[in-house]
Design a protein around this motif. Structure first.
Motif, short mmCIF file in Angstrom:
data_model
loop_
_atom_site.label_atom_id
_atom_site.label_comp_id
_atom_site.label_asym_id
_atom_site.label_seq_id
_atom_site.Cartn_x
_atom_site.Cartn_y
_atom_site.Cartn_z
N THR A 51 5.57 1.21 3.71
CA THR A 51 4.23 1.26 3.02
C THR A 51 4.60 0.83 1.71
N VAL A 52 4.01 -0.39 1.18
CA VAL A 52 4.53 -1.03 -0.17
C VAL A 52 3.24 -0.98 -1.08
N GLU A 53 3.46 -0.51 -2.24
CA GLU A 53 2.28 -0.76 -3.24
C GLU A 53 2.61 -1.81 -4.22
N ILE A 54 1.46 -2.69 -4.14
CA ILE A 54 1.96 -4.06 -4.97
C ILE A 54 0.90 -3.83 -6.24
N THR A 55 1.43 -4.17 -7.46
CA THR A 55 0.62 -4.22 -8.65
C THR A 55 1.30 -5.59 -9.36
N ASP A 56 -0.04 -6.61 -9.71
CA ASP A 56 0.04 -7.65 -10.32
C ASP A 56 1.37 -8.54 -9.51
N ASN A 57 1.25 -8.65 -8.35
CA ASN A 57 2.07 -9.59 -7.47
C ASN A 57 3.45 -8.95 -7.60
N ALA A 58 3.59 -7.69 -7.73
CA ALA A 58 5.17 -7.32 -7.66
C ALA A 58 5.04 -5.84 -6.91
N ILE A 59 6.08 -5.65 -5.89
CA ILE A 59 6.35 -4.37 -5.23
C ILE A 59 6.77 -3.38 -6.30
N VAL A 60 5.85 -2.39 -6.47
CA VAL A 60 6.18 -1.40 -7.42
C VAL A 60 6.77 0.09 -6.81
N ASP A 61 6.47 0.08 -5.54
CA ASP A 61 6.72 1.35 -4.89
C ASP A 61 7.17 1.04 -3.09
N MET A 62 8.01 1.37 -2.64
CA MET A 62 8.28 1.15 -1.01
C MET A 62 8.45 2.53 -0.42
N GLN A 63 7.72 2.87 0.74
CA GLN A 63 8.02 4.19 1.57
C GLN A 63 8.25 3.58 2.74
N TYR A 64 9.43 4.49 3.47
CA TYR A 64 9.81 3.93 4.76
C TYR A 64 8.72 4.48 5.84
N ASP A 65 8.45 4.07 6.78
CA ASP A 65 7.22 4.56 7.67
C ASP A 65 7.95 4.77 9.20
N ALA A 66 8.58 5.83 9.52
CA ALA A 66 9.39 6.09 10.67
C ALA A 66 8.35 5.69 11.89
N GLU A 67 7.15 6.59 11.88
CA GLU A 67 6.39 6.48 13.04
C GLU A 67 5.95 4.99 13.36
N LEU A 68 5.54 4.15 12.51
CA LEU A 68 5.31 2.92 13.12
C LEU A 68 6.51 2.11 13.15
N THR A 69 7.59 2.30 12.63
CA THR A 69 8.92 1.72 12.91
C THR A 69 9.14 1.83 14.29
N ASP A 70 9.03 3.13 14.75
CA ASP A 70 9.49 3.52 16.25
C ASP A 70 8.60 2.92 17.17
N ARG A 71 7.16 2.86 16.83
CA ARG A 71 6.12 2.48 17.93
C ARG A 71 6.27 0.73 18.12
N ARG A 72 6.41 0.09 17.15
CA ARG A 72 6.35 -1.32 17.12
C ARG A 72 7.07 -1.81 18.17
N PRO A 73 8.36 -1.56 18.30
CA PRO A 73 9.07 -1.91 19.49
C PRO A 73 8.41 -1.74 20.96
N GLN A 74 7.80 -0.61 21.17
CA GLN A 74 7.10 -0.18 22.22
C GLN A 74 6.09 -0.86 22.55
N ALA A 75 5.24 -1.00 21.43
CA ALA A 75 3.75 -1.61 21.58
C ALA A 75 4.05 -3.29 22.03
N ALA A 76 5.37 -3.75 21.39
CA ALA A 76 5.62 -5.13 21.88
C ALA A 76 5.86 -5.18 23.22
N GLN A 77 6.82 -4.33 23.60
CA GLN A 77 7.19 -4.35 25.06
C GLN A 77 6.07 -4.13 26.03
N GLU A 78 5.02 -3.25 25.52
CA GLU A 78 3.62 -3.14 26.54
C GLU A 78 2.98 -4.23 26.64
N ARG A 79 3.05 -5.11 25.72
CA ARG A 79 2.18 -6.55 25.57
C ARG A 79 3.04 -7.33 26.44
#
Length: 93
Positions: A51-79
């Motif tokens: 999850t990134v926060e962007i201000t004036d076209n620059a990334i000012v904060d980044m947080q890791y999203d473990a839940e989405l990171t884990d879900r994405r490969p599973q969702a891709a495989q289901e598709r």
């Protein structure tokens, strides 16, 4: 560009630069290159979701999203499985 977005670490180039793809729904709307050492510690590489926060076209904060990171490969495989089933059903006709 301003706001909070979901982003994915697309790749890390030469171990130094992380290529971050900014998403709006299912579409990639922007790309940022940031020093890899500025990634959250948990974002270990390709496919890590942030999850990134962007201000004036620059990334000012980044947080890791473990839940989405884990879900994405599973969702891709289901598709892939659904598409494979549709193709095999079509071949039977």
């Amino acid at each position: 560009m301003n706001g909070t977005y979901t982003a994915t670490v697309d790749r890390i180039v030469d171990g130094k630069t992380a290529v971050i793809l900014i998403e709006d729904g299912k579409d990639v709307i922007e790309q940022f290159d940031v020093p890899a050492d500025q990634l959250p510690e948990e974002a270990t590489g390709e496919g890590s979701v942030l999850t990134v926060e962007i201000t004036d076209n620059a990334i000012v904060d980044m947080q890791y999203d473990a839940e989405l990171t884990d879900r994405r490969p599973q969702a891709a495989q289901e598709r892939i499985n659904r598409l494979s089933k549709r193709l095999s059903d079509r071949d039977k006709s």
